[in-house]
Design an enzyme around this catalytic site. Structure first.
Site, short mmCIF file in Angstrom:
data_model
loop_
_atom_site.label_atom_id
_atom_site.label_comp_id
_atom_site.label_asym_id
_atom_site.label_seq_id
_atom_site.Cartn_x
_atom_site.Cartn_y
_atom_site.Cartn_z
N SER A 65 0.99 -1.31 -0.24
CA SER A 65 -0.13 -0.20 -0.37
C SER A 65 0.72 1.16 0.09
O SER A 65 1.82 1.52 -0.84
CB SER A 65 -0.82 0.16 1.37
OG SER A 65 -1.39 1.06 1.29
N TYR A 113 -5.32 8.20 -5.24
CA TYR A 113 -4.05 7.87 -5.05
C TYR A 113 -4.13 7.49 -3.90
O TYR A 113 -4.24 6.16 -4.05
CB TYR A 113 -2.45 8.29 -5.21
CG TYR A 113 -1.52 7.16 -4.69
CD1 TYR A 113 -0.70 6.22 -5.76
CD2 TYR A 113 -0.77 7.46 -3.57
CE1 TYR A 113 0.10 5.48 -5.51
CE2 TYR A 113 0.43 6.91 -4.18
CZ TYR A 113 0.65 5.62 -4.63
OH TYR A 113 1.90 4.56 -4.50
N LYS A 118 -4.98 2.87 -2.31
CA LYS A 118 -3.81 2.52 -1.59
C LYS A 118 -4.85 2.82 -0.31
O LYS A 118 -4.85 1.31 0.92
CB LYS A 118 -2.91 3.69 -1.19
CG LYS A 118 -2.19 3.62 -2.84
CD LYS A 118 -1.21 2.19 -2.94
CE LYS A 118 -0.52 2.57 -3.81
NZ LYS A 118 0.05 0.44 -4.17
#
Length: 268
Positions: A140, A154, A158
């Site tokens: 991650s 993003y 993640k």
């Protein structure tokens, strides 16, 4: 987990954290399959690993696609005869204001950073369960713990990957497969090459080798999580939990400089 002899698939294993981890695992006697989209980089990574005596194979495949994932899993069967560890490491990033990021760039981050790991885990589970003592390692990001401005998509994917891993770990508890989630902070990899933000806005980079060593330790200990960034990062994580408005204020104070530094950041 004893790594010696374990069969490991590393997506995005032709450079950066993936390649560094492949080198670290090879030194412990793992058998490896590394993937990447660019055949030249995959071939170079395999050559470099074999030069150190590693038992390694490579496959050029885009894990964001159904065909690429099928090629990857077929290669795991063909070259390794099964899997003990799946490392979901392939990543894609595009920073900037949300309204300035193209729809195809958003979809690429979702497909590479979230959909691909979920689908690969699903495909790998029969092999991992068959061996008993298997593991899924999801890479991650520290952005999943403290979401930065100009990284909205993003950060979302993640964080989604982190929650996926937490849920799957509990689902597989008692079934012989463990899930480890890795949260790297800024790392000196090709993925970060276009990010020009510096220490003035809190950006610093550690080596991929250091992250790989921490991942190796996490695998051997069968840890739940590996969080990088040291005491400063942990302090920010704690503050974000206890007083998120204070973190808001911190980013507001550096917002213009931060945006200027991260806006060119693109690795898709």
């Amino acid at each position: 987990m004893n790594i010696d002899g374990k069969r490991v698939l590393i997506t995005g294993g032709s450079s950066g954290i993936g390649l560094a981890t492949a080198h670290a695992l090879a030194l412990r006697g793992a058998r490896l399959l590394v993937t990447g989209r660019r055949s030249g980089l995959v071939d170079a990574a395999v050559d470099a690993l074999r030069a150190t005596g590693a038992d390694v194979y490579g496959v050029a495949a885009d894990v964001a696609t159904e065909d690429g994932r099928a090629m990857t899993m077929a290669a795991a069967t063909r070259y390794l005869g099964g899997l003990d560890i799946l490392m979901n490491n392939a990543g894609a990033v595009r920073a900037g204001r949300l309204e300035e990021i193209q729809e195809d760039e958003i979809r690429t981050m979702i497909e590479v950073d979230l959909v691909a790991p979920i689908m690969l885990a699903r495909a790998a589970l029969p092999m991992l369960k068959a061996e008993g003592g298997g593991m899924i390692v999801n890479v991650s990001s520290s952005i999943a713990l403290v979401a930065l401005p100009f990284y909205a998509t993003y950060a979302a994917v993640k964080a989604g990957l982190a929650s996926f891993g937490e849920s799957l770990r509990r689902e597989l508890n008692g079934d012989g497969v463990h899930v480890l989630t890795v949260y790297p902070s800024g790392t000196d990899t090709p993925m970060m090459a276009t990010n020009t933000a510096g220490a003035d806005v809190g950006f610093s980079l550690e080596s991929a080798a250091a992250v790989a060593a921490a991942i190796l330790d996490g695998i051997e200990r069968e840890a739940i999580a590996v969080v990088r960034g040291g005491p400063d990062r942990q302090a920010m994580i704690d503050l974000n939990r206890d007083d998120p408005r204070a973190v808001d204020a911190r980013f507001l104070s550096i917002k213009a400089a931060f945006e200027q530094g991260v806006r060119p950041h693109k690795a898709l």
